[in-house]
Design a protein around this motif. Sequence first.
Motif, PDB file in Angstrom:
ATOM      1  N   TYR A 231      88.377  -2.824  52.887  1.00 19.17           N
ATOM      2  CA  TYR A 231      89.204  -3.814  52.201  1.00 19.17           C
ATOM      3  C   TYR A 231      88.460  -5.139  52.041  1.00 19.17           C
ATOM      4  CZ  TYR A 231      93.439  -6.435  51.002  1.00 19.17           C
ATOM      5  OH  TYR A 231      94.370  -7.214  50.358  1.00 19.17           O
ATOM      6  N   ALA A 232      87.819  -5.589  53.118  1.00 19.43           N
ATOM      7  CA  ALA A 232      87.087  -6.861  53.073  1.00 19.43           C
ATOM      8  C   ALA A 232      85.907  -6.785  52.111  1.00 19.43           C
ATOM      9  CB  ALA A 232      86.609  -7.240  54.464  1.00 19.43           C
ATOM     10  N   SER A 236      85.729  -9.298  48.958  1.00 20.22           N
ATOM     11  CA  SER A 236      84.664 -10.308  48.939  1.00 20.22           C
ATOM     12  C   SER A 236      83.839 -10.239  47.660  1.00 20.22           C
ATOM     13  CB  SER A 236      83.746 -10.121  50.149  1.00 20.22           C
ATOM     14  OG  SER A 236      83.004  -8.909  50.029  1.00 20.22           O
ATOM     15  N   GLY A 237      83.753  -9.065  47.075  1.00 20.48           N
ATOM     16  CA  GLY A 237      82.983  -8.906  45.847  1.00 20.48           C
ATOM     17  C   GLY A 237      81.476  -8.868  46.044  1.00 20.48           C
ATOM     18  N   VAL A 238      81.013  -8.741  47.286  1.00 16.32           N
ATOM     19  CA  VAL A 238      79.570  -8.687  47.531  1.00 16.32           C
ATOM     20  C   VAL A 238      79.036  -7.304  47.165  1.00 16.32           C
ATOM     21  CG1 VAL A 238      79.684 -10.416  49.354  1.00 16.32           C
ATOM     22  CG2 VAL A 238      79.879  -7.996  49.948  1.00 16.32           C
ATOM     23  N   ASP A 239      77.726  -7.228  46.893  1.00 15.53           N
ATOM     24  CA  ASP A 239      77.108  -5.923  46.614  1.00 15.53           C
ATOM     25  C   ASP A 239      76.757  -5.199  47.907  1.00 15.53           C
ATOM     26  OD1 ASP A 239      77.212  -6.186  43.821  1.00 15.53           O
ATOM     27  OD2 ASP A 239      75.386  -7.411  43.815  1.00 15.53           O
ATOM     28  N   LYS A 240      76.097  -5.923  48.816  1.00 17.31           N
ATOM     29  CA  LYS A 240      75.764  -5.381  50.118  1.00 17.31           C
ATOM     30  C   LYS A 240      76.377  -6.292  51.180  1.00 17.31           C
ATOM     31  CE  LYS A 240      71.479  -3.101  48.735  1.00 17.31           C
ATOM     32  NZ  LYS A 240      70.007  -2.985  48.974  1.00 17.31           N
ATOM     33  N   ALA A 241      77.020  -5.680  52.155  1.00 17.92           N
ATOM     34  CA  ALA A 241      77.826  -6.462  53.093  1.00 17.92           C
ATOM     35  C   ALA A 241      77.104  -6.722  54.413  1.00 17.92           C
ATOM     36  CB  ALA A 241      79.139  -5.740  53.372  1.00 17.92           C
ATOM     37  N   ARG A 261      78.637   4.773  57.912  1.00 13.62           N
ATOM     38  CA  ARG A 261      78.295   6.188  57.853  1.00 13.62           C
ATOM     39  C   ARG A 261      79.063   6.902  56.735  1.00 13.62           C
ATOM     40  NH1 ARG A 261      75.416   8.462  62.556  1.00 13.62           N
ATOM     41  NH2 ARG A 261      75.839  10.417  61.458  1.00 13.62           N
ATOM     42  N   MET A 262      80.221   6.374  56.378  1.00 11.46           N
ATOM     43  CA  MET A 262      81.031   6.962  55.307  1.00 11.46           C
ATOM     44  C   MET A 262      80.556   6.547  53.918  1.00 11.46           C
ATOM     45  SD  MET A 262      84.759   6.395  57.073  1.00 11.46           S
ATOM     46  CE  MET A 262      85.715   6.919  55.628  1.00 11.46           C
ATOM     47  N   GLY A 263      79.637   5.590  53.844  1.00 13.41           N
ATOM     48  CA  GLY A 263      79.097   5.190  52.557  1.00 13.41           C
ATOM     49  C   GLY A 263      79.351   3.755  52.154  1.00 13.41           C
ATOM     50  N   LEU A 264      80.007   2.960  53.008  1.00 13.43           N
ATOM     51  CA  LEU A 264      80.184   1.543  52.684  1.00 13.43           C
ATOM     52  C   LEU A 264      78.827   0.853  52.801  1.00 13.43           C
ATOM     53  CD1 LEU A 264      82.512  -0.440  51.997  1.00 13.43           C
ATOM     54  CD2 LEU A 264      82.513  -1.106  54.400  1.00 13.43           C
ATOM     55  N   ALA A 390      72.380 -15.803  62.219  1.00 16.17           N
ATOM     56  CA  ALA A 390      71.725 -14.730  61.470  1.00 16.17           C
ATOM     57  C   ALA A 390      71.156 -15.230  60.157  1.00 16.17           C
ATOM     58  CB  ALA A 390      72.709 -13.587  61.239  1.00 16.17           C
ATOM     59  N   GLY A 391      71.863 -16.169  59.523  1.00 17.40           N
ATOM     60  CA  GLY A 391      71.323 -16.830  58.343  1.00 17.40           C
ATOM     61  C   GLY A 391      71.474 -16.088  57.031  1.00 17.40           C
ATOM     62  N   TYR A 392      72.278 -15.023  56.999  1.00 12.75           N
ATOM     63  CA  TYR A 392      72.483 -14.303  55.747  1.00 12.75           C
ATOM     64  C   TYR A 392      73.530 -15.005  54.882  1.00 12.75           C
ATOM     65  CZ  TYR A 392      70.238 -10.571  58.422  1.00 12.75           C
ATOM     66  OH  TYR A 392      69.369  -9.837  59.198  1.00 12.75           O
ATOM     67  N   ARG A 393      73.499 -14.746  53.596  1.00 16.65           N
ATOM     68  CA  ARG A 393      74.499 -15.324  52.683  1.00 16.65           C
ATOM     69  C   ARG A 393      75.751 -14.456  52.663  1.00 16.65           C
ATOM     70  NH1 ARG A 393      72.477 -16.634  46.805  1.00 16.65           N
ATOM     71  NH2 ARG A 393      74.624 -17.384  46.787  1.00 16.65           N
ATOM     72  N   ASP A 394      76.894 -15.107  52.523  1.00 15.86           N
ATOM     73  CA  ASP A 394      78.169 -14.425  52.298  1.00 15.86           C
ATOM     74  C   ASP A 394      78.518 -13.415  53.386  1.00 15.86           C
ATOM     75  OD1 ASP A 394      78.491 -15.879  49.943  1.00 15.86           O
ATOM     76  OD2 ASP A 394      77.574 -14.333  48.706  1.00 15.86           O
ATOM     77  N   VAL A 395      78.273 -13.786  54.617  1.00 17.76           N
ATOM     78  CA  VAL A 395      78.643 -12.906  55.734  1.00 17.76           C
ATOM     79  C   VAL A 395      80.170 -12.838  55.838  1.00 17.76           C
ATOM     80  CG1 VAL A 395      78.520 -12.550  58.230  1.00 17.76           C
ATOM     81  CG2 VAL A 395      76.536 -13.437  56.992  1.00 17.76           C
ATOM     82  N   ILE A 396      80.687 -11.653  56.122  1.00 18.79           N
ATOM     83  CA  ILE A 396      82.118 -11.461  56.350  1.00 18.79           C
ATOM     84  C   ILE A 396      82.361 -11.507  57.855  1.00 18.79           C
ATOM     85  CG2 ILE A 396      84.107  -9.927  56.039  1.00 18.79           C
ATOM     86  CD1 ILE A 396      82.503  -8.657  53.663  1.00 18.79           C
ATOM     87  N   CYS A 397      83.078 -12.540  58.309  1.00 22.40           N
ATOM     88  CA  CYS A 397      83.350 -12.728  59.738  1.00 22.40           C
ATOM     89  C   CYS A 397      84.746 -12.209  60.066  1.00 22.40           C
ATOM     90  CB  CYS A 397      83.281 -14.208  60.107  1.00 22.40           C
ATOM     91  SG  CYS A 397      81.660 -14.954  59.867  1.00 22.40           S
ATOM     92  N   LEU A 398      84.826 -11.338  61.045  1.00 19.08           N
ATOM     93  CA  LEU A 398      86.123 -10.838  61.459  1.00 19.08           C
ATOM     94  C   LEU A 398      86.811 -11.876  62.338  1.00 19.08           C
ATOM     95  CD1 LEU A 398      84.737  -8.244  60.408  1.00 19.08           C
ATOM     96  CD2 LEU A 398      85.926  -7.005  62.238  1.00 19.08           C
TER      97      LEU A 398
END
Length: 455
Positions: A231-232, A236-241, A261-264, A390-398
């Motif tokens: 869902y997130a 978020s609309g990101v290509d790689k999460a 593992r399921m393909g996300l 970590a310094g990545y862009r557009d990280v999804i924080c739980l």
Amino acid sequence: MKYKSTRGGVSDLNFTDAFLMGLATDGGLIVPQTIPNVDLDNLRDLDYNNLAFEIFRLFIDDIPYNDLRTLIGKSYSTFDTQEVTPVVKKNGLFILELFHGPTFAFKDVALQFLGNLFEYVLKKRNTYVNVLGATSGDTGSAAIYGLKGKENINIFILHPHNKVSKVQELQMTTVEDVNVYNLAIEGTFDDCQAIVKSIFNDLKFKEKYHLAAVNSINWARILAQIVYYFYAYFKSGVDKAYFSVPTGNFGDIFAGYMAKRMGLPIEKLILATNSNDILYRFVNYGDYSTGKVVKTLSPSMDIQVASNFERYLYYLSDENSIRVKELMDEFTRTKKLKFEGDLLKKVQLDFESYRAGVEDTLATIKRFYEETGYIVDPHTAAGVFAAIKAGYRDVICLSTAHPAKFPDAIMDAIGAYPEKPRAISELEDKNKRMWVLGNSVDEVKKFIEKKLQKG
């Protein structure tokens, strides 16, 4: 879909039997015999309930689909938003809000479903269960709110006495339904968890008293948590999460690993710990060894033995059950495991990890509030800290809990208390009901026997 144990002694279970078994009878954890692949395009535009159904049905084939839809709808109708787990963007980070359920913590996402699932399955089978679990704070209240008043169910929840937040304790101990037993153990969460595991491993006792699990050792918990990663990602609309996950028991982040593992398309799972850093040491140095539990501002992560680690170890060992059993037996004896070379590199392809101490946590809450006006609780702050490191862009924080569950930490960080939802404000005026027990397997067993024989 069939299920098996990580230790190889149990296999070919259907979902319902795996769900009721909780901890496998050979001492291992339940995992699916195969991991399904998903077509992301077929899931992308679904609302939360329909997305949950599409993912659940890949793993559940012994519950009619109409009944499964009804269970999902009933479970998430208790949340204060139809989105169930909204995603908001703040300061270059996505915040996945997992605290919109009745106890204001991410555990509600799974445990509202588990409560309804228990009631449904027990009615179908004309039987009953006594649920036994341990909590470091949020699981207990979420499990109790999911199971209170349910037919054919008693629930016994162990928590470390005086080592959870005041709100967490009140949420558990102010529930007066007769099927709820709160046991405050004179020890740490790891002690509570060890007691529960020992009791489940006593198969005669387990069978005699129809014991079942709601901790994240129950596969259904992991399954329910997989959904919000998808869902997130879509919201978020990101290509790689990149997901940053505050975790102590390895359950929440393991759900992310399963989603991958399921393909996300998850590029990296960022594992955030507090000073109880066994998982941080594992990811960075291959050192999975226990230490003394340290009390922090984020009590749900005050854990030194991660109960879901065995599931990941199973996949890390290329699904070699014999090797998993050897390693877990070694860990039971020595309280440590060492991972080196290519095996550690394999871990680091999936995870990276950062540790947030108390000062890091307070500073992150303060900085994020000053920059965005948004308050995060201490657990979420560990995740935000790790994401920034970590310094990545557009990280999804739980975001795993509402800040009002930890008002003193918020006051320390920003000089003001967070606004309390009404359901939390009303707890102060309610009666408390709990039993304080020693750090003893026998004492807990005797308590269970006495209450159930009396009933």
